[in-house]
Design a protein around this motif. Structure first.
Motif, PDB file in Angstrom:
ATOM      1  N   GLN A  17       0.866  -1.176   0.000  1.00  0.00           N
ATOM      2  CA  GLN A  17       0.000   0.000   0.000  1.00  0.00           C
ATOM      3  C   GLN A  17       0.896   1.217   0.000  1.00  0.00           C
ATOM      4  O   GLN A  17       2.061   1.132   0.381  1.00  0.00           O
ATOM      5  CB  GLN A  17      -0.945  -0.018   1.204  1.00  0.00           C
ATOM      6  N   PRO A  18       0.372   2.363  -0.446  1.00  0.00           N
ATOM      7  CA  PRO A  18       1.255   3.534  -0.513  1.00  0.00           C
ATOM      8  C   PRO A  18       1.727   3.981   0.866  1.00  0.00           C
ATOM      9  O   PRO A  18       0.972   3.929   1.834  1.00  0.00           O
ATOM     10  CB  PRO A  18       0.370   4.611  -1.162  1.00  0.00           C
ATOM     11  N   VAL A  19       2.989   4.376   0.921  1.00  0.00           N
ATOM     12  CA  VAL A  19       3.473   5.086   2.102  1.00  0.00           C
ATOM     13  C   VAL A  19       3.381   6.551   1.689  1.00  0.00           C
ATOM     14  O   VAL A  19       4.155   7.027   0.866  1.00  0.00           O
ATOM     15  CB  VAL A  19       4.929   4.689   2.428  1.00  0.00           C
ATOM     16  N   PHE A  20       2.369   7.238   2.212  1.00  0.00           N
ATOM     17  CA  PHE A  20       2.089   8.582   1.704  1.00  0.00           C
ATOM     18  C   PHE A  20       3.218   9.557   2.038  1.00  0.00           C
ATOM     19  O   PHE A  20       3.721   9.597   3.164  1.00  0.00           O
ATOM     20  CB  PHE A  20       0.750   9.097   2.253  1.00  0.00           C
ATOM     21  N   PHE A  21       3.593  10.329   1.030  1.00  0.00           N
ATOM     22  CA  PHE A  21       4.614  11.364   1.189  1.00  0.00           C
ATOM     23  C   PHE A  21       4.032  12.496   2.035  1.00  0.00           C
ATOM     24  O   PHE A  21       2.832  12.715   2.069  1.00  0.00           O
ATOM     25  CB  PHE A  21       5.035  11.872  -0.196  1.00  0.00           C
ATOM     26  N   LYS A  22       4.921  13.229   2.717  1.00  0.00           N
ATOM     27  CA  LYS A  22       4.457  14.237   3.677  1.00  0.00           C
ATOM     28  C   LYS A  22       3.719  15.410   3.035  1.00  0.00           C
ATOM     29  O   LYS A  22       2.991  16.123   3.719  1.00  0.00           O
ATOM     30  CB  LYS A  22       5.626  14.739   4.511  1.00  0.00           C
ATOM     31  N   ARG A  23       3.915  15.635   1.750  1.00  0.00           N
ATOM     32  CA  ARG A  23       3.196  16.734   1.094  1.00  0.00           C
ATOM     33  C   ARG A  23       2.157  16.183   0.133  1.00  0.00           C
ATOM     34  O   ARG A  23       2.287  15.072  -0.366  1.00  0.00           O
ATOM     35  CB  ARG A  23       4.167  17.583   0.276  1.00  0.00           C
ATOM     36  N   LYS A  33       0.207  18.477 -10.402  1.00  0.00           N
ATOM     37  CA  LYS A  33       1.617  18.324 -10.752  1.00  0.00           C
ATOM     38  C   LYS A  33       2.350  17.751  -9.545  1.00  0.00           C
ATOM     39  O   LYS A  33       2.279  18.307  -8.447  1.00  0.00           O
ATOM     40  CB  LYS A  33       2.167  19.712 -11.061  1.00  0.00           C
ATOM     41  N   ILE A  34       3.033  16.629  -9.768  1.00  0.00           N
ATOM     42  CA  ILE A  34       3.850  16.044  -8.695  1.00  0.00           C
ATOM     43  C   ILE A  34       5.278  15.959  -9.219  1.00  0.00           C
ATOM     44  O   ILE A  34       5.524  15.300 -10.234  1.00  0.00           O
ATOM     45  CB  ILE A  34       3.334  14.633  -8.311  1.00  0.00           C
ATOM     46  N   ASN A  35       6.188  16.627  -8.572  1.00  0.00           N
ATOM     47  CA  ASN A  35       7.583  16.596  -9.005  1.00  0.00           C
ATOM     48  C   ASN A  35       8.281  15.399  -8.352  1.00  0.00           C
ATOM     49  O   ASN A  35       8.824  15.487  -7.259  1.00  0.00           O
ATOM     50  CB  ASN A  35       8.266  17.913  -8.619  1.00  0.00           C
ATOM     51  N   ILE A  36       8.224  14.277  -9.067  1.00  0.00           N
ATOM     52  CA  ILE A  36       8.751  13.023  -8.518  1.00  0.00           C
ATOM     53  C   ILE A  36      10.256  13.135  -8.250  1.00  0.00           C
ATOM     54  O   ILE A  36      10.747  12.697  -7.205  1.00  0.00           O
ATOM     55  CB  ILE A  36       8.441  11.854  -9.481  1.00  0.00           C
ATOM     56  N   ILE A  37      10.969  13.747  -9.191  1.00  0.00           N
ATOM     57  CA  ILE A  37      12.436  13.829  -9.058  1.00  0.00           C
ATOM     58  C   ILE A  37      12.807  14.596  -7.783  1.00  0.00           C
ATOM     59  O   ILE A  37      13.687  14.197  -7.031  1.00  0.00           O
ATOM     60  CB  ILE A  37      13.063  14.500 -10.312  1.00  0.00           C
ATOM     61  N   LYS A  38      12.080  15.674  -7.555  1.00  0.00           N
ATOM     62  CA  LYS A  38      12.399  16.500  -6.384  1.00  0.00           C
ATOM     63  C   LYS A  38      11.883  15.870  -5.083  1.00  0.00           C
ATOM     64  O   LYS A  38      12.566  15.867  -4.060  1.00  0.00           O
ATOM     65  CB  LYS A  38      11.753  17.878  -6.583  1.00  0.00           C
ATOM     66  N   TYR A  44      13.936   9.542   0.165  1.00  0.00           N
ATOM     67  CA  TYR A  44      12.519   9.158   0.037  1.00  0.00           C
ATOM     68  C   TYR A  44      12.303   8.035  -0.970  1.00  0.00           C
ATOM     69  O   TYR A  44      11.196   7.581  -1.180  1.00  0.00           O
ATOM     70  CB  TYR A  44      11.667  10.382  -0.341  1.00  0.00           C
ATOM     71  N   ASP A  45      13.376   7.618  -1.655  1.00  0.00           N
ATOM     72  CA  ASP A  45      13.236   6.556  -2.662  1.00  0.00           C
ATOM     73  C   ASP A  45      13.518   5.194  -2.032  1.00  0.00           C
ATOM     74  O   ASP A  45      14.648   4.718  -2.039  1.00  0.00           O
ATOM     75  CB  ASP A  45      14.204   6.816  -3.834  1.00  0.00           C
ATOM     76  N   LYS A  79      13.160   7.874 -15.567  1.00  0.00           N
ATOM     77  CA  LYS A  79      13.840   8.532 -14.449  1.00  0.00           C
ATOM     78  C   LYS A  79      13.550  10.032 -14.522  1.00  0.00           C
ATOM     79  O   LYS A  79      14.212  10.843 -13.895  1.00  0.00           O
ATOM     80  CB  LYS A  79      15.349   8.252 -14.535  1.00  0.00           C
ATOM     81  N   GLY A  80      12.609  10.394 -15.339  1.00  0.00           N
ATOM     82  CA  GLY A  80      12.251  11.776 -15.615  1.00  0.00           C
ATOM     83  C   GLY A  80      12.707  12.117 -17.009  1.00  0.00           C
ATOM     84  O   GLY A  80      13.918  12.148 -17.207  1.00  0.00           O
ATOM     85  N   PRO A  81      11.783  12.246 -18.002  1.00  0.00           N
ATOM     86  CA  PRO A  81      10.334  12.216 -17.813  1.00  0.00           C
ATOM     87  C   PRO A  81       9.812  10.803 -17.487  1.00  0.00           C
ATOM     88  O   PRO A  81      10.497   9.814 -17.752  1.00  0.00           O
ATOM     89  CB  PRO A  81       9.802  12.695 -19.169  1.00  0.00           C
TER      90      PRO A  81
END
Ligand SMILES: [Fe+2]
Length: 538
Positions: A17-23, A33-38, A44-45, A79-81
């Motif tokens: 299940q997702p471990v939700f990110f703090k934001r 828009k979710i900036n995955i790289i940042k 966090y990876d 790895k982005g995009p």
């Protein structure tokens, strides 16, 4: 609204299940828009996407009022995009469990050929599909197997256990509940249409208690929609909660009144959605779940069938069925077949809540008869959404209607011969007087837990009853457990209230242990683990 998101790790995790990110991210005109790289890199990876270029993003969409609309996942590549990849949207679910086989069901976001690997054997789809049903055969009874679902170049591994050998008298455990439509209290008690919180707790507790299958009889979702798409969304949220057990053992579901999909007309008239073979409640239910196909065909061919050469009714396939496990059988009925929710049935025809029509009754009789003769079977359970004897919440309907036997189905403007109370008696006659093995009726609809023992001393008729009365030849149990998260009802006073042995409004998971001749029941609140009752029922 808002989107919450987080990475999902599937490797060596029992309950991904997702471990939700703090934001979170804001949704603007349907986009976020979710900036995955940042956000999800470095410390966090925890899924190593920075090396593999693959990640599963879990996400939850919440509207401006705080209502959770959808809880799901998407597989991404890059790895982005990043690009969306083949994703397992629902499942996998262990279904059609037997002592020598199971089938694995799951849904992908695009048509692809997928496979399931068990014991180094690979079972594959024949053609690219969205809805996968892969049969795994030649297995040993009551044995645990690891299975790996492969979709695209992704894989996820879970396990299943085959059923106790048919006729085995060795012990096993199974679970029962119903009525998980959305509840009050906010948060996960409502993820669009379903009480995700309680269902998730029930599924994880049932699994922890070693339940080998789960029977869940009706009102999975809020439903009562006029849109198959809306119902599909509600089912998707239910199924995501169901995954917590469903990936390991079957969760066999049945229909209730809330599964209805309507065609509505002026004057508050609504009937089962037609054309039946495309968008009826029965059809959409069958599309969403995998159940045995051994039920009756439909009500065509009954005395009241308006056309001998046309299909005039929906199908019972996958909404009425039966299965066996070791020395027990479960007969699953549909007490909301061809259900017309408006209370104007004489005007527009259709079936009413709780009424079993002739062909299903005939199938019940034949099925019980067959199981009575089967020496491998000691115990028969019959489950249907509406109780014969309502005790809290549904005294005005179910199989009682305040004692009004006039209530019945109408076909093409004509009433059926038997009223609701006469039909109730015919069902009880089959289960009690014509059967030695039938132990109990398991119901829902009322959002509480109540257990009663029916015997020859029960008062079960309205005061002015002028028709024959059914003689009850032996004690018989009715347990209603609609306490899987829908808003509660407390106890009402009815002619048979003195036969109610236990009544509770707590959320309730029932765990049966079948041990040869004996049957034990433990009822637990899945939220707090409080034991509601523990009884030996046979
Ligand atoms: Fe119901």
């Amino acid at each position: 609204g808002t989107i919450y998101y987080g990475l999902i790790k599937t490797e060596n995790i029992e309950f991904p299940q997702p471990v939700f990110f703090k934001r979170n991210a804001k949704i603007n005109k349907g986009k976020a828009k979710i900036n995955i790289i940042k956000r999800l890199s470095g410390k966090y990876d925890f899924v190593d996407w920075e090396n593999t270029g693959k990640l599963i993003l879990g996400y939850r969409i919440v509207d401006e009022a705080g209502l959770m609309i959808y809880d799901g996942r998407i597989n991404l590549r890059g790895k982005g995009p990043f690009e969306p990849d083949v994703t397992m949207l629902e499942g996998p679910f262990v279904t059609l469990q037997k002592d020598y086989r199971v089938s694995i069901a799951f849904k992908t976001n695009k048509p692809v050929v997928c496979s399931v690997e068990v014991d180094n054997k690979i079972y594959e789809d024949d053609t690219p599909v969205y809805d996968h049903l892969i049969h795994v055969i030649d297995l040993e009874p009551y044995s645990e197997y690891k299975y790996t679902v492969k979709y695209g170049d992704w894989k996820e591994t879970y396990s299943f256990k085959t059923a106790r050998q048919k006729g085995s008298r060795q012990p096993f455990v199974w679970a029962y509940a119903s009525d998980s439509r959305a509840g009050a209290g906010g948060g996960e008690r409502e993820i669009y249409g379903t009480n995700y919180y309680i269902v998730k707790k029930m599924m994880t507790l049932a699994k922890a208690k070693g339940a080998n299958f789960f029977q869940f009889t009706g009102d999975l979702i809020n439903g009562y929609t006029i849109s198959p798409d809306q119902t599909n969304l509600e089912y998707a949220n239910f199924k995501h909660a169901m995954e917590f057990m469903g990936r390991y053992a079957p969760v066999n579901v049945a229909m209730g009144n809330h599964e209805v999909i309507m065609r509505s007309f002026k004057g508050r008239i609504s009937v089962d959605r037609f054309p039946y073979d495309q968008c009826s409640a029965e059809k959409i239910f069958a599309d969403n779940f995998v159940n045995p196909l051994n039920g009756p065909e439909g009500e065509d061919g009954a005395k009241y069938d308006p056309g001998a050469n046309t299909v005039d009714f929906p199908s019972y396939k996958e909404n009425a069925y039966y299965y066996t496990y070791g020395n027990m059988a479960m007969v699953v009925m549909n007490s909301n077949y061809w259900y017309a929710p408006s209370r104007k049935i004489p005007e527009h025809s259709g079936n009413l809540h709780g009424y079993i029509m002739d062909n299903q009754l005939k199938w019940l009789k034949e099925t019980i008869n067959k199981l009575e003769k089967d020496n491998d079977i000691d115990h028969i359970f019959v489950t249907l959404h509406t109780p014969a004897f309502p005790n809290g919440g549904h005294s005005k309907d179910d199989m009682w209607y305040g004692g009004n036997n006039d209530r019945r189905a109408y076909v093409a403007g004509k009433p059926l011969k038997k009223g609701i109370i006469e039909r109730r008696d015919e069902i009880l006659d089959i289960l009690i007087n014509q059967s030695k093995k039938c132990v109990m009726m398991l119901n829902g609809d009322e959002h509480n837990y109540n257990r009663m023992v029916i015997d020859s001393t029960i008062n079960m008729y309205p005061e002015n009853w002028d028709k024959p009365k059914l003689k009850i030849s032996r004690p018989f149990i009715q347990i209603t457990n609609g306490a899987a998260g829908a808003p509660y009802y407390s106890q009402e006073v009815l002619p048979w209230s003195d036969h109610v042995k236990k009544f509770s409004t707590l959320n309730a998971l029932m765990l049966f242990t079948i041990d040869g001749e004996k049957i034990y029941l433990e009822v637990v609140n899945p939220d707090t683990f409080e034991v509601i009752e523990k009884v030996c029922v046979k």
